[in-house]
Design an enzyme around this catalytic site. Structure first.
Site, PDB file in Angstrom:
ATOM      1  N   HIS B  12       0.817  -1.215   0.000  1.00 47.80           N
ATOM      2  CA  HIS B  12       0.000   0.000   0.000  1.00 47.80           C
ATOM      3  C   HIS B  12       0.860   1.278   0.000  1.00 47.80           C
ATOM      4  O   HIS B  12       0.549   2.253   0.660  1.00 47.80           O
ATOM      5  CB  HIS B  12      -1.018  -0.018   1.148  1.00 47.80           C
ATOM      6  CG  HIS B  12      -0.422  -0.130   2.531  1.00 47.80           C
ATOM      7  ND1 HIS B  12      -1.011  -0.866   3.533  1.00 47.80           N
ATOM      8  CD2 HIS B  12       0.688   0.401   3.084  1.00 47.80           C
ATOM      9  CE1 HIS B  12      -0.277  -0.769   4.635  1.00 47.80           C
ATOM     10  NE2 HIS B  12       0.752   0.010   4.385  1.00 47.80           N
ATOM     11  N   HIS B  59      -0.916   5.054   9.587  1.00 49.40           N
ATOM     12  CA  HIS B  59       0.452   5.579   9.675  1.00 49.40           C
ATOM     13  C   HIS B  59       0.430   6.920  10.407  1.00 49.40           C
ATOM     14  O   HIS B  59       0.673   7.959   9.806  1.00 49.40           O
ATOM     15  CB  HIS B  59       1.050   5.746   8.283  1.00 49.40           C
ATOM     16  CG  HIS B  59       1.014   4.497   7.450  1.00 49.40           C
ATOM     17  ND1 HIS B  59      -0.133   4.023   6.861  1.00 49.40           N
ATOM     18  CD2 HIS B  59       1.992   3.626   7.111  1.00 49.40           C
ATOM     19  CE1 HIS B  59       0.148   2.912   6.197  1.00 49.40           C
ATOM     20  NE2 HIS B  59       1.418   2.647   6.331  1.00 49.40           N
ATOM     21  N   HIS B 193      10.695  -3.855   3.014  1.00 52.57           N
ATOM     22  CA  HIS B 193      11.118  -2.455   2.907  1.00 52.57           C
ATOM     23  C   HIS B 193      11.517  -1.911   4.262  1.00 52.57           C
ATOM     24  O   HIS B 193      11.044  -2.387   5.295  1.00 52.57           O
ATOM     25  CB  HIS B 193      10.057  -1.563   2.251  1.00 52.57           C
ATOM     26  CG  HIS B 193       8.773  -1.340   3.014  1.00 52.57           C
ATOM     27  ND1 HIS B 193       7.940  -2.349   3.428  1.00 52.57           N
ATOM     28  CD2 HIS B 193       8.171  -0.193   3.419  1.00 52.57           C
ATOM     29  CE1 HIS B 193       6.878  -1.836   4.040  1.00 52.57           C
ATOM     30  NE2 HIS B 193       6.996  -0.522   4.063  1.00 52.57           N
ATOM     31  N   GLU B 240       5.004  -5.219   8.326  1.00 59.00           N
ATOM     32  CA  GLU B 240       3.595  -5.108   7.892  1.00 59.00           C
ATOM     33  C   GLU B 240       3.058  -6.414   7.323  1.00 59.00           C
ATOM     34  O   GLU B 240       1.843  -6.623   7.274  1.00 59.00           O
ATOM     35  CB  GLU B 240       3.459  -4.020   6.814  1.00 59.00           C
ATOM     36  CG  GLU B 240       3.661  -2.606   7.338  1.00 59.00           C
ATOM     37  CD  GLU B 240       3.630  -1.554   6.233  1.00 59.00           C
ATOM     38  OE1 GLU B 240       3.603  -0.367   6.565  1.00 59.00           O
ATOM     39  OE2 GLU B 240       3.650  -1.893   5.034  1.00 59.00           O
TER      40      GLU B 240
END
Lengths: 131, 280
Positions: B12, B59, B193, B240
């Site tokens: 996302h 976030h 990431h 995540e």
């Protein structure tokens, strides 16, 4: 505070755990305040004065004023919060990522296009010291 | 009765949303990525789910450090796109499904998953980018969406095992809802990431490929991995991926992978995507 944590040996990484979260609460809540346009304007008009609204340590104020992005993380900042300061400065995520790795944005972008930073040699501090 | 028919896993990345909103999907940098989601948009149009349950993380948009719910289920009638510092994304307001969401909340708590019930919550790129990738740029999203926000910002996030078991409890909750609804569940975020510190830019394609393979073949192997292993191998934000395991847990044991896409990079991130259907 000095207890060994199982993620301490991951190189170049500060895990936002309980200790970091307690240390960085006000620093992060300052960043959060920048979600509002009025606050961004007030911060830009006089950064030091705006920072005095938040009960942070002098060291925390200093790394913010200096835009020391790794310093902010070390002193309890979380990347999703400090990214709001970056946005206030007009910087993209990739631009501050480049700064945190000590490379230019161009070098960093090139590394990403070439497949990113390899995991080899970057799993643990022991491994990266060997490499 | 309601039932979950399929799962969608997807990254996302916020820059993907920015590329869509600024008309850059045909740029050479972005074109291959959006081409990779064309078959998925077709699948979405043909599958026509009645409801989407969308597992994502906030976030620091709806939740700051004032409150950090581990699992927060959106039970409201609608959810506005969050202003993440550049103004809200120009995407439709998300319509919820309060009846099913409240039913899930009750079922989950009685099933010993003490989730947080949320009646007001703006939704950030974590939720809207997957919708854009799967649905394009419609005037309104094609179906109601139930947001399930998972804390992966404050360490420790819920364990992979807890996420997987929550998925199983969601499957049970949906199956006990007395309306004939076809539900698709999205697990979003990842893949490898790292956005912070000197190790930023980390990508571990071998890990990602193994994760994609095991998602259908051996999810238990993914469930056994510790948070530290995810941090180490997939990067500090690659954690995540535990949210994909909620999606996987909500599907049957017997599933079929019907589509896969993987690309490096989108901004700082390895983009992974899979569509998985229940065989039944």
């Amino acid at each position: 505070m000095t207890e060994q944590k199982p993620y301490d040996d991951i190189p170049g990484t500060i895990v936002f755990d309980a200790d970091q979260s307690r240390k960085g609460y006000h620093l992060n809540m300052f960043c959060m305040s920048l979600m509002k346009a009025d606050n961004r304007a007030a911060f830009k008009a006089d950064e030091a004065a705006y920072l005095s609204r938040f009960p942070m340590t002098e060291a925390q104020r200093r790394v913010i004023l200096d835009r020391d992005w790794n310093g902010m993380l070390r002193l309890g900042g979380n990347i999703y919060f400090t990214a709001k300061l970056a946005a206030t400065d007009g910087l993209s995520f990739q631009q501050i990522a480049a700064k945190m790795t000590g490379s230019t944005q161009e070098e960093y972008a090139k590394m990403m296009l070439a497949g990113g930073r390899s995991i080899e040699g970057n799993r643990s501090k022991m491994e990266s010291n060997r490499g | 009765m309601a039932r979950i028919i399929a799962g969608v896993a997807t990254s996302h990345v916020p820059a993907i949303g920015a590329a869509i909103d600024n008309g850059k999907t045909e740029d050479p940098y972005w074109q291959p990525l959006f081409a990779g989601y064309q078959p998925s948009q077709k699948w979405m149009r043909e599958t026509k789910p009645d409801v989407v349950i969308l597992v994502y993380n906030d976030h620091a948009s709806a939740f700051s450090l004032e409150m950090i719910p581990t699992f927060a289920l959106g039970c409201a009638a609608e959810f506005a796109p969050a202003d993440e510092g550049w103004g809200p994304r120009p995407v439709p307001v998300v319509q919820g499904h309060p009846e099913l969401a409240w039913h899930m909340a009750q079922s989950l708590v009685l099933d010993e998953f003490d989730i947080t019930i949320v009646n007001k919550m703006d939704v950030d790129h974590g939720l809207t980018v997957p919708l854009s990738l799967m649905c394009g740029q419609p005037e309104a999203w094609p179906c109601p969406v139930i947001p399930l926000a998972v804390n992966v910002v404050q360490y420790p996030p819920p364990t992979a095992h807890r996420c997987y078991m929550l998925g199983k409890a969601i499957k049970k909750a949906v199956a006990s809802f007395d309306r004939d609804l076809r539900v698709v569940i999205f697990g979003t975020g990842g893949m490898s990431h790292q956005l912070q510190g000197p190790r930023a830019g980390l990508i571990n394609s071998a890990f990602d490929q193994a994760f994609l393979n095991n998602l259908t073949k051996d999810p238990e192997a993914l469930v056994r991995m510790s948070a530290v292993e995810y941090l180490r191998e997939a990067g500090s934000e690659g954690i995540e991926l535990v949210m994909w395991l909620i999606m996987r847990g909500a599907l049957d044991d017997e599933v079929e992978e019907v589509y896969r896409f993987y690309r490096v990079p989108a901004s700082n991130t390895a983009v992974g995507h899979m569509i998985i259907e229940n065989k039944g």
